[in-house]
Design a protein around this motif. Sequence first.
Motif, PDB file in Angstrom:
ATOM      1  N   PRO A 181      18.308   1.518  14.008  1.00 33.38           N
ATOM      2  CA  PRO A 181      19.752   1.778  13.952  1.00 33.38           C
ATOM      3  C   PRO A 181      20.459   0.698  13.136  1.00 33.38           C
ATOM      4  CG  PRO A 181      19.150   0.925  16.096  1.00 33.38           C
ATOM      5  CD  PRO A 181      17.875   1.128  15.348  1.00 33.38           C
ATOM      6  N   PHE A 182      21.604   1.047  12.579  1.00 36.78           N
ATOM      7  CA  PHE A 182      22.384   0.059  11.835  1.00 36.78           C
ATOM      8  C   PHE A 182      23.830   0.116  12.302  1.00 36.78           C
ATOM      9  CE2 PHE A 182      22.373   3.975   9.422  1.00 36.78           C
ATOM     10  CZ  PHE A 182      23.684   4.123   9.019  1.00 36.78           C
ATOM     11  N   MET A 183      24.499  -1.016  12.172  1.00 35.27           N
ATOM     12  CA  MET A 183      25.887  -1.126  12.600  1.00 35.27           C
ATOM     13  C   MET A 183      26.808  -0.434  11.602  1.00 35.27           C
ATOM     14  SD  MET A 183      25.862  -2.757  15.464  1.00 35.27           S
ATOM     15  CE  MET A 183      27.509  -3.348  15.710  1.00 35.27           C
ATOM     16  N   THR A 184      27.818   0.261  12.114  1.00 38.65           N
ATOM     17  CA  THR A 184      28.815   0.900  11.269  1.00 38.65           C
ATOM     18  C   THR A 184      30.192   0.405  11.689  1.00 38.65           C
ATOM     19  OG1 THR A 184      29.038   2.780  12.775  1.00 38.65           O
ATOM     20  CG2 THR A 184      27.427   2.995  10.996  1.00 38.65           C
ATOM     21  N   GLY A 185      31.164   0.611  10.846  1.00 44.82           N
ATOM     22  CA  GLY A 185      32.535   0.254  11.176  1.00 44.82           C
ATOM     23  C   GLY A 185      32.899  -1.155  10.745  1.00 44.82           C
ATOM     24  N   GLY A 186      34.162  -1.471  10.942  1.00 44.00           N
ATOM     25  CA  GLY A 186      34.672  -2.782  10.585  1.00 44.00           C
ATOM     26  C   GLY A 186      34.732  -3.698  11.783  1.00 44.00           C
ATOM     27  N   LEU A 187      35.516  -4.737  11.678  1.00 42.82           N
ATOM     28  CA  LEU A 187      35.614  -5.720  12.753  1.00 42.82           C
ATOM     29  C   LEU A 187      36.191  -5.136  14.034  1.00 42.82           C
ATOM     30  CD1 LEU A 187      36.834  -8.862  10.792  1.00 42.82           C
ATOM     31  CD2 LEU A 187      34.559  -8.420  11.717  1.00 42.82           C
ATOM     32  N   GLU A 188      37.083  -4.174  13.911  1.00 39.15           N
ATOM     33  CA  GLU A 188      37.760  -3.627  15.086  1.00 39.15           C
ATOM     34  C   GLU A 188      36.925  -2.606  15.846  1.00 39.15           C
ATOM     35  OE1 GLU A 188      40.668  -4.643  16.349  1.00 39.15           O
ATOM     36  OE2 GLU A 188      40.691  -6.173  14.801  1.00 39.15           O
ATOM     37  N   GLN A 189      36.180  -1.781  15.131  1.00 38.54           N
ATOM     38  CA  GLN A 189      35.424  -0.710  15.780  1.00 38.54           C
ATOM     39  C   GLN A 189      34.009  -0.672  15.237  1.00 38.54           C
ATOM     40  OE1 GLN A 189      37.686   2.848  15.125  1.00 38.54           O
ATOM     41  NE2 GLN A 189      39.072   2.417  16.812  1.00 38.54           N
ATOM     42  N   GLN A 190      33.141  -1.474  15.813  1.00 32.68           N
ATOM     43  CA  GLN A 190      31.752  -1.488  15.394  1.00 32.68           C
ATOM     44  C   GLN A 190      30.901  -0.720  16.378  1.00 32.68           C
ATOM     45  OE1 GLN A 190      30.518  -5.535  14.933  1.00 32.68           O
ATOM     46  NE2 GLN A 190      31.271  -5.637  12.865  1.00 32.68           N
ATOM     47  N   GLY A 191      29.823  -0.175  15.903  1.00 33.33           N
ATOM     48  CA  GLY A 191      28.895   0.521  16.767  1.00 33.33           C
ATOM     49  C   GLY A 191      27.646   0.875  15.984  1.00 33.33           C
ATOM     50  N   VAL A 192      26.644   1.340  16.688  1.00 34.22           N
ATOM     51  CA  VAL A 192      25.423   1.743  16.000  1.00 34.22           C
ATOM     52  C   VAL A 192      25.553   3.190  15.558  1.00 34.22           C
ATOM     53  CG1 VAL A 192      23.902   0.109  17.136  1.00 34.22           C
ATOM     54  CG2 VAL A 192      24.286   2.312  18.183  1.00 34.22           C
ATOM     55  N   SER A 193      24.842   3.524  14.492  1.00 36.33           N
ATOM     56  CA  SER A 193      24.887   4.870  13.944  1.00 36.33           C
ATOM     57  C   SER A 193      24.265   5.890  14.885  1.00 36.33           C
ATOM     58  CB  SER A 193      24.168   4.895  12.607  1.00 36.33           C
ATOM     59  OG  SER A 193      22.815   4.460  12.776  1.00 36.33           O
ATOM     60  N   GLY A 194      23.306   5.458  15.661  1.00 32.67           N
ATOM     61  CA  GLY A 194      22.597   6.293  16.625  1.00 32.67           C
ATOM     62  C   GLY A 194      21.560   5.427  17.316  1.00 32.67           C
ATOM     63  N   LEU A 195      21.067   5.877  18.433  1.00 32.49           N
ATOM     64  CA  LEU A 195      20.080   5.084  19.164  1.00 32.49           C
ATOM     65  C   LEU A 195      19.040   6.037  19.756  1.00 32.49           C
ATOM     66  CD1 LEU A 195      19.524   2.125  19.845  1.00 32.49           C
ATOM     67  CD2 LEU A 195      20.741   2.472  21.976  1.00 32.49           C
ATOM     68  N   PRO A 196      18.032   6.407  18.957  1.00 31.04           N
ATOM     69  CA  PRO A 196      16.996   7.326  19.438  1.00 31.04           C
ATOM     70  C   PRO A 196      16.170   6.677  20.561  1.00 31.04           C
ATOM     71  CG  PRO A 196      16.933   7.129  17.043  1.00 31.04           C
ATOM     72  CD  PRO A 196      17.844   6.075  17.554  1.00 31.04           C
ATOM     73  N   VAL A 197      16.014   7.416  21.643  1.00 31.57           N
ATOM     74  CA  VAL A 197      15.249   6.902  22.784  1.00 31.57           C
ATOM     75  C   VAL A 197      14.247   7.944  23.257  1.00 31.57           C
ATOM     76  CG1 VAL A 197      17.093   5.384  23.592  1.00 31.57           C
ATOM     77  CG2 VAL A 197      16.962   7.703  24.463  1.00 31.57           C
ATOM     78  N   LEU A 198      13.275   7.485  24.032  1.00 27.72           N
ATOM     79  CA  LEU A 198      12.303   8.359  24.671  1.00 27.72           C
ATOM     80  C   LEU A 198      12.496   8.228  26.181  1.00 27.72           C
ATOM     81  CD1 LEU A 198       9.143   7.430  22.585  1.00 27.72           C
ATOM     82  CD2 LEU A 198      10.597   9.433  22.322  1.00 27.72           C
ATOM     83  N   LEU A 199      12.376   9.327  26.884  1.00 28.24           N
ATOM     84  CA  LEU A 199      12.562   9.303  28.333  1.00 28.24           C
ATOM     85  C   LEU A 199      11.240   9.257  29.095  1.00 28.24           C
ATOM     86  CD1 LEU A 199      15.445  11.905  28.669  1.00 28.24           C
ATOM     87  CD2 LEU A 199      15.602   9.424  28.703  1.00 28.24           C
ATOM     88  N   ARG A 200      10.130   9.318  28.417  1.00 24.58           N
ATOM     89  CA  ARG A 200       8.822   9.281  29.089  1.00 24.58           C
ATOM     90  C   ARG A 200       8.036   8.086  28.639  1.00 24.58           C
ATOM     91  NH1 ARG A 200       7.015  15.555  28.882  1.00 24.58           N
ATOM     92  NH2 ARG A 200       9.103  16.350  28.806  1.00 24.58           N
TER      93      ARG A 200
END
Length: 62
Positions: free
Chosen positions: A43-62
């Motif tokens: 994943p990579f960070m998106t947004g500027g200083l005010e609103q940052q977040g990851v583009s997505g966070l793929p996970v496995l449940l098993r």
Amino acid sequence: MAFGLGTHRCLGMNVARVEIEAGINALLDAFPKLRLDPAAEAPFMTGGLEQQGVSGLPVLLR
């Protein structure tokens, strides 16, 4: 998460942090084998200083 600085700091930031921690703990309790998907692109960070977040966070449940 960002809650601002100085006079523009969010008054509810401490409550929000406690709620975030409780939510993450509940998620991990409900899915004890939850883990990042090693086959997925990093994943990579998106947004500027005010609103940052990851583009997505793929996970496995098993």
